[in-house]
Design an enzyme around this catalytic site. Structure first.
Site, PDB file in Angstrom:
ATOM      1  N   GLY A 145     115.635 -31.937 -59.917  1.00 19.18           N
ATOM      2  CA  GLY A 145     115.410 -32.940 -60.942  1.00 19.18           C
ATOM      3  C   GLY A 145     116.196 -34.214 -60.699  1.00 19.18           C
ATOM      4  O   GLY A 145     116.934 -34.358 -59.724  1.00 19.18           O
ATOM      5  N   THR A 203     115.079 -42.209 -57.673  1.00 17.49           N
ATOM      6  CA  THR A 203     115.381 -43.534 -58.203  1.00 17.49           C
ATOM      7  C   THR A 203     116.622 -44.106 -57.526  1.00 17.49           C
ATOM      8  O   THR A 203     117.448 -43.381 -56.977  1.00 17.49           O
ATOM      9  CB  THR A 203     115.605 -43.495 -59.726  1.00 17.49           C
ATOM     10  OG1 THR A 203     116.771 -42.716 -60.014  1.00 17.49           O
ATOM     11  CG2 THR A 203     114.408 -42.894 -60.443  1.00 17.49           C
ATOM     12  N   LYS A 258     111.320 -33.252 -54.611  1.00 20.11           N
ATOM     13  CA  LYS A 258     111.964 -34.231 -55.491  1.00 20.11           C
ATOM     14  C   LYS A 258     110.857 -34.992 -56.195  1.00 20.11           C
ATOM     15  O   LYS A 258     110.104 -35.739 -55.573  1.00 20.11           O
ATOM     16  CB  LYS A 258     112.842 -35.186 -54.669  1.00 20.11           C
ATOM     17  CG  LYS A 258     113.611 -36.207 -55.497  1.00 20.11           C
ATOM     18  CD  LYS A 258     114.830 -35.592 -56.159  1.00 20.11           C
ATOM     19  CE  LYS A 258     115.680 -36.652 -56.849  1.00 20.11           C
ATOM     20  NZ  LYS A 258     116.910 -36.078 -57.428  1.00 20.11           N
ATOM     21  N   VAL A 263     126.650 -34.930 -60.326  1.00 16.61           N
ATOM     22  CA  VAL A 263     127.362 -33.651 -60.481  1.00 16.61           C
ATOM     23  C   VAL A 263     127.224 -32.766 -59.247  1.00 16.61           C
ATOM     24  O   VAL A 263     127.823 -31.689 -59.187  1.00 16.61           O
ATOM     25  CB  VAL A 263     126.891 -32.882 -61.735  1.00 16.61           C
ATOM     26  CG1 VAL A 263     127.264 -33.628 -62.995  1.00 16.61           C
ATOM     27  CG2 VAL A 263     125.400 -32.582 -61.680  1.00 16.61           C
ATOM     28  N   LYS A 300     123.920 -32.088 -57.596  1.00 15.79           N
ATOM     29  CA  LYS A 300     122.644 -31.368 -57.509  1.00 15.79           C
ATOM     30  C   LYS A 300     122.116 -31.294 -56.088  1.00 15.79           C
ATOM     31  O   LYS A 300     121.652 -30.239 -55.646  1.00 15.79           O
ATOM     32  CB  LYS A 300     121.583 -32.026 -58.403  1.00 15.79           C
ATOM     33  CG  LYS A 300     121.774 -31.870 -59.876  1.00 15.79           C
ATOM     34  CD  LYS A 300     120.577 -32.391 -60.650  1.00 15.79           C
ATOM     35  CE  LYS A 300     120.273 -33.839 -60.382  1.00 15.79           C
ATOM     36  NZ  LYS A 300     121.333 -34.757 -60.860  1.00 15.79           N
ATOM     37  N   THR A 301     122.161 -32.422 -55.382  1.00 15.49           N
ATOM     38  CA  THR A 301     121.580 -32.450 -54.043  1.00 15.49           C
ATOM     39  C   THR A 301     122.365 -31.573 -53.079  1.00 15.49           C
ATOM     40  O   THR A 301     121.776 -30.870 -52.242  1.00 15.49           O
ATOM     41  CB  THR A 301     121.503 -33.899 -53.532  1.00 15.49           C
ATOM     42  OG1 THR A 301     120.681 -34.665 -54.425  1.00 15.49           O
ATOM     43  CG2 THR A 301     120.922 -33.959 -52.129  1.00 15.49           C
TER      44      THR A 301
END
EC number: 6.3.3.3
Length: 224
Positions: free
Chosen positions: A107, A38, A34, A13, A15-16
């Protein structure tokens, strides 16, 4: 303590990119934490490296890395590696806070994705008494996901700092346009920005993109 936790309504979406935009505009020393990366192999650049590429000098910290693109608890179990626990994440954020003006805790996936047998990013926010910024996608279906995320935060006594749309399409449809009005209503939190899709393509232009796409509360000049 100046810690902001950044979650999403799901994966992919933005986030980064939102984390990088906030870091790019923040004054002073910024750290990006972080907890669990993954889906990235050893030696490859992860999310914190992407934040540094876009935002410039930041302290980038990754607590654990697991190669499979799964929820952190599942990825850790399959890798035979120890999971990251919310208490570890909170303590790492506190340590960074001692030497930085802002700590951004990004997250993995959504708010209730598990880090270990039961702990989630929500538990990190509770432990830190930190507000949470929700990154949402702009299209159809986002209202329910954003509302559920905000409801989960309220149930835990955690402040929802606001919502940012992480990847706004170049040709927004009717649902996207209506969602800009509806997201604050369903979450009970302000809409604090809309970043365009492809914002990460040009690091040289990223500061200007961040400034245009984030609201004054996050250092930008965007407004409805």
């Amino acid at each position: 303590m100046s810690v902001l936790v950044i979650t999403g309504t799901g994966t992919e979406v933005g986030k980064t990119v939102v984390t990088a935009a906030i870091a790019a505009l923040a004054p002073g020393r910024v750290a990006v934490l972080k907890a669990a990366q993954t889906g990235v192999a050893a030696g490859e650049d992860g999310d914190v490296a992407e934040v540094a590429r876009l935002a410039g000098p930041v302290t980038a910290v990754e607590l654990a890395r697991y190669p499979e693109p799964l929820a952190p608890a599942t990825a850790a179990r399959r890798a035979g590696a120890p999971p990251v626990r919310p208490a570890q994440v909170a303590e790492a954020a506190r340590e960074l806070d001692r030497e930085h003006d802002l700590v951004l805790v990004e997250g993995a996936g959504g708010l209730l994705v598990r880090y270990d047998d039961g702990g989630t990013l929500a538990d990190v926010a509770v432990a830190l008494s930190a507000p949470v910024l929700v990154v949402a996608h702009g299209g159809l279906g986002t209202l329910n996901a954003a509302a559920l995320t905000a409801e989960a935060l309220r149930a835990r006594g955690v402040e929802c700092a606001g919502v940012v749309v992480g990847s706004w399409p170049s040709a927004p449809d009717l649902a996207c346009r209506c969602n800009l009005d509806d997201l604050p209503e369903v979450t009970g939190a302000p809409l604090l920005g809309v970043l365009p899709e492809g914002a990460a393509a040009d690091p040289a232009a990223f500061g200007d993109i961040a400034r245009a796409g984030l609201a004054p509360a996050l250092g930008g000049r965007w407004s409805r």
